[in-house]
Design a protein around this motif. Structure first.
Motif, short mmCIF file in Angstrom:
data_model
loop_
_atom_site.label_atom_id
_atom_site.label_comp_id
_atom_site.label_asym_id
_atom_site.label_seq_id
_atom_site.Cartn_x
_atom_site.Cartn_y
_atom_site.Cartn_z
N GLY A 140 0.81 -1.21 0.00
CA GLY A 140 0.00 0.00 0.00
C GLY A 140 0.85 1.26 0.00
N PHE A 141 0.20 2.39 -0.27
CA PHE A 141 0.91 3.67 -0.39
C PHE A 141 1.71 3.99 0.87
CE2 PHE A 141 1.21 8.26 0.09
CZ PHE A 141 1.76 8.63 -1.14
N ASP A 142 1.13 3.72 2.04
CA ASP A 142 1.80 4.07 3.29
C ASP A 142 3.05 3.24 3.55
OD1 ASP A 142 -0.12 5.98 3.77
OD2 ASP A 142 -1.30 4.71 5.11
N ASP A 143 3.19 2.11 2.85
CA ASP A 143 4.34 1.23 3.07
C ASP A 143 5.39 1.34 1.96
OD1 ASP A 143 3.37 0.13 5.44
OD2 ASP A 143 2.15 -1.33 4.35
N LEU A 144 5.22 2.29 1.03
CA LEU A 144 6.14 2.36 -0.10
C LEU A 144 7.57 2.69 0.32
CD1 LEU A 144 4.04 4.13 -2.89
CD2 LEU A 144 4.79 1.74 -2.80
N ARG A 145 7.73 3.57 1.30
CA ARG A 145 9.08 3.94 1.71
C ARG A 145 9.78 2.75 2.38
NH1 ARG A 145 13.41 4.36 2.26
NH2 ARG A 145 14.81 6.12 2.68
N GLU A 146 9.03 1.97 3.17
CA GLU A 146 9.61 0.78 3.77
C GLU A 146 9.96 -0.23 2.68
OE1 GLU A 146 8.63 -2.73 7.05
OE2 GLU A 146 7.09 -1.25 6.52
N TRP A 147 9.09 -0.39 1.69
CA TRP A 147 9.35 -1.30 0.58
C TRP A 147 10.64 -0.90 -0.14
CZ3 TRP A 147 9.47 -0.14 -4.71
CH2 TRP A 147 9.51 -1.24 -5.58
N ALA A 148 10.79 0.40 -0.41
CA ALA A 148 12.01 0.87 -1.07
C ALA A 148 13.24 0.56 -0.23
CB ALA A 148 11.91 2.37 -1.34
N SER A 149 13.14 0.72 1.07
CA SER A 149 14.25 0.43 1.96
C SER A 149 14.63 -1.05 1.90
CB SER A 149 13.89 0.80 3.40
OG SER A 149 14.87 0.35 4.31
N VAL A 150 13.64 -1.93 1.93
CA VAL A 150 13.91 -3.37 1.89
C VAL A 150 14.57 -3.76 0.57
CG1 VAL A 150 12.79 -5.64 1.78
CG2 VAL A 150 12.12 -4.00 3.55
N VAL A 151 14.03 -3.24 -0.52
CA VAL A 151 14.59 -3.57 -1.84
C VAL A 151 16.04 -3.11 -1.94
CG1 VAL A 151 14.46 -2.99 -4.28
CG2 VAL A 151 12.40 -3.69 -3.06
N GLY A 183 5.67 -12.14 9.84
CA GLY A 183 4.90 -11.45 10.87
C GLY A 183 4.66 -10.02 10.43
N ASP A 184 5.10 -9.05 11.23
CA ASP A 184 4.91 -7.64 10.89
C ASP A 184 6.13 -7.05 10.19
OD1 ASP A 184 2.40 -7.60 12.06
OD2 ASP A 184 3.18 -7.03 14.03
N ARG A 185 7.17 -7.85 9.97
CA ARG A 185 8.40 -7.33 9.37
C ARG A 185 8.44 -7.61 7.88
NH1 ARG A 185 14.80 -8.97 10.09
NH2 ARG A 185 15.59 -7.01 9.19
N MET A 186 8.60 -6.56 7.07
CA MET A 186 8.77 -6.73 5.64
C MET A 186 10.19 -7.21 5.37
SD MET A 186 8.30 -3.90 2.56
CE MET A 186 6.71 -3.34 3.17
N VAL A 187 10.32 -8.32 4.63
CA VAL A 187 11.65 -8.93 4.47
C VAL A 187 12.05 -9.11 3.01
CG1 VAL A 187 11.47 -10.11 6.68
CG2 VAL A 187 10.70 -11.29 4.59
N ALA A 188 11.15 -8.88 2.07
CA ALA A 188 11.48 -9.01 0.65
C ALA A 188 10.52 -8.12 -0.14
CB ALA A 188 11.37 -10.46 0.18
N GLY A 189 10.98 -7.69 -1.30
CA GLY A 189 10.14 -6.85 -2.14
C GLY A 189 10.40 -7.11 -3.61
#
Length: 296
Positions: A140-151, A183-189
């Motif tokens: 989702g939009f609110d998680d895009l910055r976290e997604w970019a960080s993971v990638v 769980g609640d931690r994004m680990v791959a993108g």
């Protein structure tokens, strides 16, 4: 569809999503990283003067609107000189290289440093299975910055500036980012880019410590299903070619899912100092990030 059409579409979609990644950066980030983008001869030239990775100064998509010539290379390299770039990677599909390419690339100081495998399949041929305990969903939009960080961390790239750049591009509706959570931690993108009837599978990376747990296979399957729903007919992807005797897990995952190599493309590297660096082993950035899907 015949080979020439596939090649043109495969190169075109990669050039477009790479252009979107860099041209979408906020103005402050563009200034900080020294980003400049342009269209030349039907392709794109992307400059990042302050790129610490050796990846983002890249030109591709050439040979379809006009032939690859010495004059075209002059225009591309003049762009990088004008932008103060110290190096650039020129990527041209082998099918459109001119007969005098060896002379042209030598005259312009282009050195081979690593290869990219371009893969392709009709969307109905894609058969990725999902074998992971990780949760895989759209981002989702609110998680895009976290997604970019993971990638970026999965690729081994720094986040400063680039995180904002990647997140800004992924907010566009033609980008469909997905992630895997423990769980609640994004680990791959990973990302799906929609371009007409073609869906590009790109930007797939997993954090160290979470690899070999099925994240990328599940992300491939989720994006393929999204591409079906978006009306795509074809899937395309690219990743680094492993060294002889080596292996690339991303390439293996895509082959198991039904994708097939379309061609292998050389990275032709230009450096502003003209130095011959062939004795140096190519960096992971220059090889297209072996073991992960390429940004492009």
């Amino acid at each position: 569809m015949w080979h020439a059409e596939q090649t043109a579409l495969a190169e075109g979609v990669e050039a477009e999503f790479m252009y979107r990644y860099e041209s979408s950066a906020p103005s402050q980030v563009r200034a900080e990283l020294g980003i400049a983008t342009t269209h030349i001869g039907g392709g794109v030239a992307l400059a990042m003067r302050n790129d610490p990775t050796g990846y983002w100064n890249k030109a591709l998509g050439f040979g379809f609107d006009e032939p690859v010539t010495g004059e075209l290379l002059d225009r591309v390299l003049d762009f990088y000189r004008d932008e103060g770039s110290k190096m650039a990677v020129i990527q041209v599909a082998p099918a459109v290289l001119p007969q005098d390419w060896d002379d042209l690339r030598a005259r312009h100081g282009l050195r081979p440093e690593g290869k990219i495998v371009k893969l392709w399949c009709p969307i109905d041929f894609f058969t990725a299975g999902v074998r992971t305990a990780l949760r895989v969903e759209p981002v989702g939009f609110d998680d895009l910055r976290e997604w970019a960080s993971v990638v970026l961390r999965g690729f081994g790239m720094p986040e400063q500036g680039m995180g904002e750049m990647i997140a800004a591009a992924a907010a566009h509706p033609d980008f469909r980012p997905f992630a895997a959570w423990d769980g609640d931690r994004m680990v791959a993108g990973a990302n799906l880019f929609l371009h007409g009837k073609v869906g590009s599978l790109n930007t797939g990376a997993t954090l160290p410590g979470y690899r070999n747990r099925g994240a990328q296979s599940a992300l491939l399957a989720a994006r393929a299903q999204e591409a079906v729903q978006a009306g795509c007919r074809w899937l395309v992807a690219e990743t680094g070619q492993p060294a002889e005797g080596g292996s690339n897990s991303s390439l293996n995952n895509m082959l198991r899912a039904g994708m097939r190599p379309l061609y292998t493309r050389e990275n032709w590297v230009w450096r502003s100092d003209g130095a011959d660096r062939l004795t140096r082993s190519p960096s992971r950035a220059e090889q297209g990030r072996i073991g992960v899907e390429a940004f492009g």
